[in-house]
Write a protein that holds these residues in place. Sequence first.
Motif, PDB file in Angstrom:
ATOM      1  N   ARG A  28       0.812  -1.206   0.000  1.00 41.98           N
ATOM      2  CA  ARG A  28       0.000   0.000   0.000  1.00 41.98           C
ATOM      3  C   ARG A  28       0.848   1.260   0.000  1.00 41.98           C
ATOM      4  O   ARG A  28       0.438   2.299  -0.473  1.00 41.98           O
ATOM      5  CB  ARG A  28      -0.961  -0.039   1.176  1.00 41.98           C
ATOM      6  N   ARG A  29       2.031   1.174   0.566  1.00 42.02           N
ATOM      7  CA  ARG A  29       2.882   2.353   0.622  1.00 42.02           C
ATOM      8  C   ARG A  29       4.353   1.958   0.605  1.00 42.02           C
ATOM      9  O   ARG A  29       4.686   0.772   0.621  1.00 42.02           O
ATOM     10  CB  ARG A  29       2.562   3.190   1.864  1.00 42.02           C
ATOM     11  N   GLU A  30       5.196   2.971   0.545  1.00 47.19           N
ATOM     12  CA  GLU A  30       6.638   2.734   0.499  1.00 47.19           C
ATOM     13  C   GLU A  30       7.085   1.966   1.748  1.00 47.19           C
ATOM     14  O   GLU A  30       6.661   2.275   2.858  1.00 47.19           O
ATOM     15  CB  GLU A  30       7.338   4.101   0.451  1.00 47.19           C
ATOM     16  N   VAL A  31       7.960   0.985   1.539  1.00 49.13           N
ATOM     17  CA  VAL A  31       8.551   0.245   2.672  1.00 49.13           C
ATOM     18  C   VAL A  31      10.028   0.575   2.652  1.00 49.13           C
ATOM     19  O   VAL A  31      10.747   0.166   1.743  1.00 49.13           O
ATOM     20  CB  VAL A  31       8.351  -1.271   2.493  1.00 49.13           C
ATOM     21  N   PHE A  32      10.477   1.324   3.655  1.00 55.89           N
ATOM     22  CA  PHE A  32      11.792   1.945   3.550  1.00 55.89           C
ATOM     23  C   PHE A  32      12.886   1.113   4.215  1.00 55.89           C
ATOM     24  O   PHE A  32      13.363   1.431   5.304  1.00 55.89           O
ATOM     25  CB  PHE A  32      11.712   3.343   4.182  1.00 55.89           C
ATOM     26  N   GLY A  33      13.271   0.037   3.545  1.00 50.50           N
ATOM     27  CA  GLY A  33      14.308  -0.818   4.112  1.00 50.50           C
ATOM     28  C   GLY A  33      14.615  -1.972   3.175  1.00 50.50           C
ATOM     29  O   GLY A  33      14.109  -2.028   2.046  1.00 50.50           O
ATOM     30  N   PRO A  34      15.440  -2.931   3.632  1.00 48.80           N
ATOM     31  CA  PRO A  34      15.921  -3.986   2.731  1.00 48.80           C
ATOM     32  C   PRO A  34      14.922  -5.130   2.534  1.00 48.80           C
ATOM     33  O   PRO A  34      15.210  -6.281   2.856  1.00 48.80           O
ATOM     34  CB  PRO A  34      17.188  -4.477   3.440  1.00 48.80           C
ATOM     35  N   ILE A  35      13.741  -4.777   2.051  1.00 44.88           N
ATOM     36  CA  ILE A  35      12.731  -5.806   1.803  1.00 44.88           C
ATOM     37  C   ILE A  35      12.365  -5.773   0.330  1.00 44.88           C
ATOM     38  O   ILE A  35      11.900  -4.751  -0.178  1.00 44.88           O
ATOM     39  CB  ILE A  35      11.469  -5.579   2.670  1.00 44.88           C
ATOM     40  N   LEU A  36      12.590  -6.905  -0.326  1.00 41.29           N
ATOM     41  CA  LEU A  36      12.314  -7.001  -1.758  1.00 41.29           C
ATOM     42  C   LEU A  36      11.069  -7.867  -1.966  1.00 41.29           C
ATOM     43  O   LEU A  36      10.912  -8.896  -1.321  1.00 41.29           O
ATOM     44  CB  LEU A  36      13.513  -7.654  -2.456  1.00 41.29           C
ATOM     45  N   HIS A  37      10.208  -7.406  -2.866  1.00 41.56           N
ATOM     46  CA  HIS A  37       9.014  -8.182  -3.210  1.00 41.56           C
ATOM     47  C   HIS A  37       9.130  -8.626  -4.659  1.00 41.56           C
ATOM     48  O   HIS A  37       9.522  -7.830  -5.506  1.00 41.56           O
ATOM     49  CB  HIS A  37       7.749  -7.338  -3.028  1.00 41.56           C
ATOM     50  N   VAL A  38       8.783  -9.884  -4.903  1.00 45.27           N
ATOM     51  CA  VAL A  38       8.938 -10.414  -6.259  1.00 45.27           C
ATOM     52  C   VAL A  38       7.576 -10.827  -6.815  1.00 45.27           C
ATOM     53  O   VAL A  38       6.817 -11.546  -6.165  1.00 45.27           O
ATOM     54  CB  VAL A  38       9.872 -11.648  -6.262  1.00 45.27           C
ATOM     55  N   VAL A  39       7.285 -10.337  -8.013  1.00 43.64           N
ATOM     56  CA  VAL A  39       6.037 -10.686  -8.690  1.00 43.64           C
ATOM     57  C   VAL A  39       6.410 -11.336 -10.019  1.00 43.64           C
ATOM     58  O   VAL A  39       7.276 -10.833 -10.724  1.00 43.64           O
ATOM     59  CB  VAL A  39       5.195  -9.416  -8.972  1.00 43.64           C
ATOM     60  N   ARG A  40       5.759 -12.431 -10.366  1.00 45.95           N
ATOM     61  CA  ARG A  40       6.016 -13.050 -11.676  1.00 45.95           C
ATOM     62  C   ARG A  40       4.984 -12.553 -12.670  1.00 45.95           C
ATOM     63  O   ARG A  40       3.836 -12.320 -12.306  1.00 45.95           O
ATOM     64  CB  ARG A  40       5.905 -14.571 -11.566  1.00 45.95           C
ATOM     65  N   PHE A  41       5.397 -12.403 -13.919  1.00 42.38           N
ATOM     66  CA  PHE A  41       4.416 -11.983 -14.933  1.00 42.38           C
ATOM     67  C   PHE A  41       4.611 -12.787 -16.215  1.00 42.38           C
ATOM     68  O   PHE A  41       5.720 -13.254 -16.505  1.00 42.38           O
ATOM     69  CB  PHE A  41       4.518 -10.476 -15.195  1.00 42.38           C
ATOM     70  N   GLU A  42       3.514 -12.922 -16.962  1.00 39.76           N
ATOM     71  CA  GLU A  42       3.579 -13.628 -18.244  1.00 39.76           C
ATOM     72  C   GLU A  42       4.145 -12.668 -19.284  1.00 39.76           C
ATOM     73  O   GLU A  42       3.809 -11.483 -19.286  1.00 39.76           O
ATOM     74  CB  GLU A  42       2.177 -14.080 -18.679  1.00 39.76           C
ATOM     75  N   GLY A  43       4.984 -13.200 -20.165  1.00 37.69           N
ATOM     76  CA  GLY A  43       5.672 -12.359 -21.146  1.00 37.69           C
ATOM     77  C   GLY A  43       4.752 -11.473 -21.966  1.00 37.69           C
ATOM     78  O   GLY A  43       5.127 -10.375 -22.357  1.00 37.69           O
ATOM     79  N   ASP A  44       3.506 -11.905 -22.192  1.00 43.60           N
ATOM     80  CA  ASP A  44       2.627 -11.087 -23.038  1.00 43.60           C
ATOM     81  C   ASP A  44       1.783 -10.117 -22.216  1.00 43.60           C
ATOM     82  O   ASP A  44       0.851  -9.517 -22.719  1.00 43.60           O
ATOM     83  CB  ASP A  44       1.728 -11.999 -23.890  1.00 43.60           C
ATOM     84  N   ARG A  45       2.108  -9.970 -20.937  1.00 43.02           N
ATOM     85  CA  ARG A  45       1.312  -9.066 -20.089  1.00 43.02           C
ATOM     86  C   ARG A  45       2.103  -7.861 -19.594  1.00 43.02           C
ATOM     87  O   ARG A  45       1.881  -7.337 -18.512  1.00 43.02           O
ATOM     88  CB  ARG A  45       0.739  -9.832 -18.888  1.00 43.02           C
TER      89      ARG A  45
END
Length: 968
Positions: free
Chosen positions: A850-867
Amino acid sequence: MLMCLAEALLRVPDAETQDRLIRDKIAGRAWESHLGHSQSLFVNASTWALMLTGQVVEIKDTSRWDFDAILRRLAARLGEPVIRQAVVRAVKLLGRHFVLGRTIEEALKEARPFVERGYRFSFDMLGEAAVTRGHAARYLERYREAVRAIAAAWPSRTGSLFERPGISVKLTALHPRFDFVKRREVMVELIPPLTRLCAEARAANLAVTIDAEEAERLDLMLDIFEALGEEDPLQGWEGLGIAVQAYQKRALPVVRWLIDLARRQQRIIPVRLVKGAYWDSEIKRGQELGLSDYPVFTRKLGTDTSYLACARALLAAPEQIFPQFATHNAHTLAAMESFAGTNRKFEFQRLYGMGEALYEFYEDGRAGAGTRIYAPVGSHEDLLAYLVRRLLENGANTSFVNRLANDKAPLEDMIADPVVRLAAVTSKRNPRIAKPQDIFPGRRNSSGLLLSDPATSSRILLAMQRALDGAPATSHPIIGGVERIRLEKPVLDPANRRREVGRASEAVEEDVRAALDIAVAAQLGWDRQGGSARAGILERAADLFEERRALLMGLIVREAGRTVPNALSEVREAVDFLRYYAKEARTHFQGAALLPGITGESNSLALRGRGVFACIAPWNFPLSIFTGQVAGALAAGNAVLAKPAEQTPLIAAAAIRLLHEAGVPGEVLHLVPGDGARIGKIMFADPRLLGVVFTGSTETAALINRSLAARDGPIPALIAETGGLNAMIVDSTALPEQVAKDVMVSAFDSAGQRCSSLRVLFLQEDVATRMLDQILGAMDELKLGDPFALATDIGPIIDEEARGNLAAHAERMTKEGKLLKKLPLTDPLLADGVFFPPHAFAIQTMGELRREVFGPILHVVRFEGDRLDAVCDAINAAGYGLTLGLHSRIDETAEFIRERIRVGNIYVNRNQIGAVVEAQPFGGERLSGTGPKAGGPHYLARFAVERSFTVNSAAAGGNASLLTLDEP
Ligand code: NAD
């Protein structure tokens, strides 16, 4: 571009993306066609490949091999699948030309006919530098297998070691962090397995050569080399050799050092003398680091001369050195022969696929010294980086091979003595390559330090410590140039809360009011001084910042918990702001610009300071952003009340003192440290405050905006640079090792406490698993620790409250998302500091944040090549607009994203942090800021009012200029 297509084609998994790549490249963007000789080689190969695929190729004019045109024509006629096949085949053909075999077994078979003709071999296992421990271990295993296979192919153990085959070893392939700053770990972790590898080679009477790396790794390489020779199983072994690059200015001292080392280790050291293959990246890196000069010669003639000097030195020490001259240049070869005279204790080396004719000629019936072939071994995925290097090298204008292929190059030029030619040129350096200090027109670049040079880093660390140990650091309100000591409190180091960095007190209401009174009275005079006078003062301040760099860096590290390289780049950025705004003030704030208009009237427009500005800065760039805001406001002719973040008053006070020392009047620049809401309330309510420049969180910016809107009187200017929810998109054409490196820096450098830091990584589904494997593996190599130690990658979080927020977010994510990795935090030495380890989570959509997370936390999202469009929409929908990273080899994708994504700074195929003043003006849009961009050409104007001045020159005595006009 050409090889980029080939490279990506070989790597991408699906035919559809491959076809997009082809269409993209053929769409006709500028091809880099400086491949010269190699280009025709490539075209030849492509043509052959097309024939092999069963296509009839009709190329009329074979004298001009125009790859682009051929490819375009073929694409139009035959379609992408054919091109795809052809390019892949072509690369394979080329690969066969430059690479001896896909496996060591295949290479050994291919080597046989050469061996029968008397050639020696050094086998090189191709591959990228390792970024994970797993990869490094796999490379080591490949080297060991190679040693075993070579030993089996040369079963007789007898013969001079200098004539026996060997392997070339790349240290960056054997350790994921082969950097000087990691020296201790590298020494401990690399020497035992390397010793075992070398001992196996020794047992089989095979040689090992440590291959050359970038200049920054030279010291570490030499340390490893020395230590290896001292290991018990390797003592006195003459098979352990090393490559020396003549293009490095340190080449000759390195040669001398090696001669001395051979004496100390009582052995002969084989030394492969090369010219060096990474010249272009050394020049780029030198500029990036702001070095006082390049580590390599800027003229090819310099390198050629250095080569000769090193060769002489090597040949002069036959008891210590076995010289191995790697060259394809006939002149160099002839020079070596003449230097050596009757001495035959040396050899030549050539790369497989290059210099064949030269060495056939050389070997032909003459009592030449031996020739060794440096033979790369590897599969097609691994060979591309190597191939690109070879092709670029062959195509370089200064390359002997390229000139040889060019019928127009005069022979006398090619065989001219480089020493004579260098003596004849007046400028020994290449005048077309500016020194790193001079790359920006009209101002000096900030100077950097080569922290990988042990002498430099130990000097700066010592100086930082001394500066901190000297006079205790303090920060108090500075009003009218006078420090007012209020209620003092200790400032504690976030890396160790038991350590007091200094003492600070906050401004009280009376201080802020007094500052406003004095500032208002002094501003007009400051404004009247004009842009040039102010620029001179700011430039003096820049020089002072560089002079006191050690103190500023020490404070940044201890008060803000930033690492040493971060502190260094912060000082550089502050200096760049000062010099750049000075330059802008000179150009735009001195006098008025004349405007066109009707005759009999003169019109001009001048920029002047608005009045008094409040500069409110965050703690995460406690020096550079603070200084940038203040310098911008001052340059434009304003008086300033500077309000640093509560967490970092000491650095701010140090900066203000330097600005005063440089000549900014105390009446013009005041320091009002303290709680933001409290000080803000006093300042904002005063109608004499005509501008606010703020950098910090989006929420605080909104509060400031509201309180300014609520007051009566003139509406002040508000410049706000705020937070971001920054994404990086990685498609299937990206290079995994590069992605892993850039993700580490983007997400975790500065403990993720940069507004530009990467928060959401979008990985294309087809490659996500492979990429994640590298990324999570690379995370394991990050070291949390005391930021004062060079080996530390990640320092502390700024304070307990910030850490609490991160912990709460991580807890929510652990429940709602999937925890991919969390680094352990077990070091007892960190117990007194505010540390938070890097985390990586898999999430479904960006909307979960919902908002900026100011620290060493990475979020990973996978996406389909045609999207990709949906990915762009999701990023835009988050509302922020600060930075975006993209890793893709498809130009069309980069264009697509550039058109769609609404962010201030996009970075392609690199990390997404560390914007450089003037080169990458920085700042966001929508929730991320109002603009204008800091360090950009529109910044100062926002601090100014515009005054136009019109005079009716015809009012008295008519329009003289019109009446005296000549008629043509
Ligand atoms: P913050 O908003 O908490 O504080 C920033 C400054 O505002 C501090 O000096 C603080 O004392 C002051 N302040 C706080 N409340 C105030 C109020 N009501 N009135 C006036 N001043 C007030 O931000 P921070 O935690 O110091 O910094 C981190 C934030 O800054 C992150 O959100 C980051 O993304 C952002 N940031 C943005 C940029 C950029 O260029 N866009 C650069 C660096 C940091």
